[in-house]
Design an enzyme around this catalytic site. Structure first.
Site, PDB file in Angstrom:
ATOM      1  N   GLN A 231     124.968  41.291  32.576  1.00 15.35           N
ATOM      2  CA  GLN A 231     126.426  41.307  32.537  1.00 15.35           C
ATOM      3  C   GLN A 231     126.912  41.190  31.090  1.00 15.35           C
ATOM      4  O   GLN A 231     126.445  40.335  30.343  1.00 15.35           O
ATOM      5  CB  GLN A 231     126.993  40.160  33.366  1.00 15.35           C
ATOM      6  CG  GLN A 231     126.737  40.294  34.855  1.00 15.35           C
ATOM      7  CD  GLN A 231     127.589  41.370  35.505  1.00 15.35           C
ATOM      8  OE1 GLN A 231     128.575  41.840  34.937  1.00 15.35           O
ATOM      9  NE2 GLN A 231     127.205  41.761  36.706  1.00 15.35           N
ATOM     10  N   TYR A 263     119.305  44.656  44.856  1.00 10.84           N
ATOM     11  CA  TYR A 263     119.663  45.111  43.510  1.00 10.84           C
ATOM     12  C   TYR A 263     119.648  43.887  42.585  1.00 10.84           C
ATOM     13  O   TYR A 263     120.551  43.676  41.788  1.00 10.84           O
ATOM     14  CB  TYR A 263     121.042  45.780  43.484  1.00 10.84           C
ATOM     15  CG  TYR A 263     121.278  46.806  44.564  1.00 10.84           C
ATOM     16  CD1 TYR A 263     120.897  48.131  44.389  1.00 10.84           C
ATOM     17  CD2 TYR A 263     121.881  46.449  45.774  1.00 10.84           C
ATOM     18  CE1 TYR A 263     121.126  49.078  45.390  1.00 10.84           C
ATOM     19  CE2 TYR A 263     122.098  47.386  46.776  1.00 10.84           C
ATOM     20  CZ  TYR A 263     121.718  48.703  46.577  1.00 10.84           C
ATOM     21  OH  TYR A 263     121.936  49.623  47.570  1.00 10.84           O
ATOM     22  N   CYS A 366     131.476  46.172  41.473  1.00 12.87           N
ATOM     23  CA  CYS A 366     132.171  46.516  40.231  1.00 12.87           C
ATOM     24  C   CYS A 366     133.047  47.749  40.398  1.00 12.87           C
ATOM     25  O   CYS A 366     133.614  48.238  39.416  1.00 12.87           O
ATOM     26  CB  CYS A 366     131.176  46.720  39.088  1.00 12.87           C
ATOM     27  SG  CYS A 366     129.940  48.000  39.388  1.00 12.87           S
TER      28      CYS A 366
END
Length: 409
Positions: A231, A263, A366
């Site tokens: 991130q 993931y 996202c």
């Protein structure tokens, strides 16, 4: 391009569309306009008229500005620059920070209503320190491209044109200080600059062999490749750790079930779950990148019930189904955390999860449209959206992060 490309038109913008462009209409045709704000009247230059259903345009002059318009936070991206010569990556930089979040909230709410038939009330939450910094200085890593003269810069929006720059105001001070803006890198395509929270600053020039770095989140250190995913917002790993921990319905969580982190990358969210529910927690991280999986195995080693497996999520779930014996699902009573790429989990993964029927899904997204699509797919398998939070992980861009809890009724 057709005969309208390059033509200037006057447009009043109605709303913000997903992707960070405002929507206007010209003779009934939708026009997506960059560098504009809903409610404004602008002079815009048609950049793409190839589609019958919509055109694209760039603002070249603001005739009636919004009260939310501000001088762009990055001079290289402002409308003072010609269309096609504006740095990409800060498409909301001309909008007051609070209004950016309201626009992002609207996109998320509209996507869930349109695609999943849900009416939700959600706030886009600021990350610690962002309001004090005006939404600047948050990127702990940046990728710059190299132009024909060897200069560094981002690409212009929807273009392969490199815009040379001498600053990157969304990056942290440490990243900016480490970026060799004045140097030339002819012969390479990209230069990555990163300053991990736990390792020294480094450059990754072109296709370098990856090396191991460490990122610190609270009291915990995570090993990962310098070329691997992490991130980018300085507060995002800690924020998402807390958000996922809070999103898990405690009454439904079984530490002995076949809990998953899909993931999973290098294990950040698997560690968040294990930290929350203790040393006996059983959880498996599934990740397609074998090097990330190796790091996840190391990062999760302190929990006896935690592990990591390498494989594409859809194929891994299919194999899990094929190994299932009898009527009991291997995910019976399980909590599944998933943090898919921007395209979302998709039909195959959501269908597999629906058949395997874990007790709850914690979906980190996202992309609001991909999230809304996958929520609708989950609903078809008996899940309902129990709660959702949204976070402004990407100030001065159109991107927004959401964490949703889906419970099987």
């Amino acid at each position: 391009m057709g005969e309208n490309a390059g033509r200037d038109v006057e447009l009043t913008l109605e709303r913000m569309a997903h992707g960070g462009v405002a929507v206007g209409r010209l003779d009934g045709r939708v026009v997506f306009v960059s560098d504009a704000i809903p409610g404004e009247t602008v002079r815009a230059r048609i950049s793409d008229d190839r589609k019958k259903s919509f055109w694209r345009a760039d603002t070249v002059e603001v005739l009636e500005p919004s009260e939310h318009r501000r001088p762009h936070v990055w001079s290289a991206a402002g409308i003072e620059n010609p269309p096609g010569r504006r740095a990409g990556g800060a498409e909301f930089g001309h909008i007051a920070l609070a209004h950016q979040r309201e626009l992002k909230r609207g996109i998320l709410v509209e996507a869930l209503q349109r695609m999943a038939g849900l009416e939700v009330d959600v706030e886009v939450e600021a990350l610690p320190g962002d309001d004090d910094r005006g939404g600047l200085g948050w990127r702990t890593r940046i990728r710059l491209h190299v132009d024909e003269e060897g200069r560094l810069g981002p690409m212009a929006a929807r273009s392969h044109t490199v815009i040379p720059v001498t600053d990157a105001p969304l990056a942290t001070d440490a990243v900016q200080a480490a970026t060799p803006f004045e140097e030339r890198f002819s012969g390479f395509d990209t230069v990555d600059v990163l300053v991990p929270n736990g390792s020294d600053a480094r450059l990754v020039i072109g296709e370098q062999k990856p090396t191991v770095i460490h990122e610190r989140v609270g009291d915990r250190s995570f090993a990962l490749d310098d070329t691997g995913f992490w991130q980018v917002h300085r507060e995002a790993p800690a924020t998402l750790t807390r958000a996922v921990q809070d999103a898990v319905d405690v009454e439904l969580f079984d530490p002995r079930a076949g809990n998953l982190d899909l993931y999973g990358g290098v294990g950040l969210l698997a560690a968040a779950v294990a930290d929350r529910f203790g040393p006996s927690t059983r959880i498996t991280s599934v990740e397609a990148d074998p090097r990330a999986t190796d790091h996840a195995s190391e990062n999760l080693a302190e929990w006896l019930g935690a592990g990591a497996e390498s494989g594409r999520v859809d194929r891994w779930l299919r194999a899990l189904q094929e190994r299932t014996a009898g009527d009991r699902s291997p995910l019976d009573g399980a909590t599944v955390v998933l943090d898919p790429p921007r395209s979302g989990a998709g039909v195959d993964v959501m269908a597999a999860l629906g058949r395997l029927a874990p007790a709850q899904l914690v979906y980190v997204a996202c992309d609001p449209v991909a999230l809304a699509r996958d929520v609708a797919l989950a609903e078809a398998h008996g899940y309902r959206l129990a709660r959702i939070r949204a976070f402004d992980l990407f100030p001065h861009t159109h991107h927004v992060e959401a964490v949703a809890t889906l419970i099987r009724d």
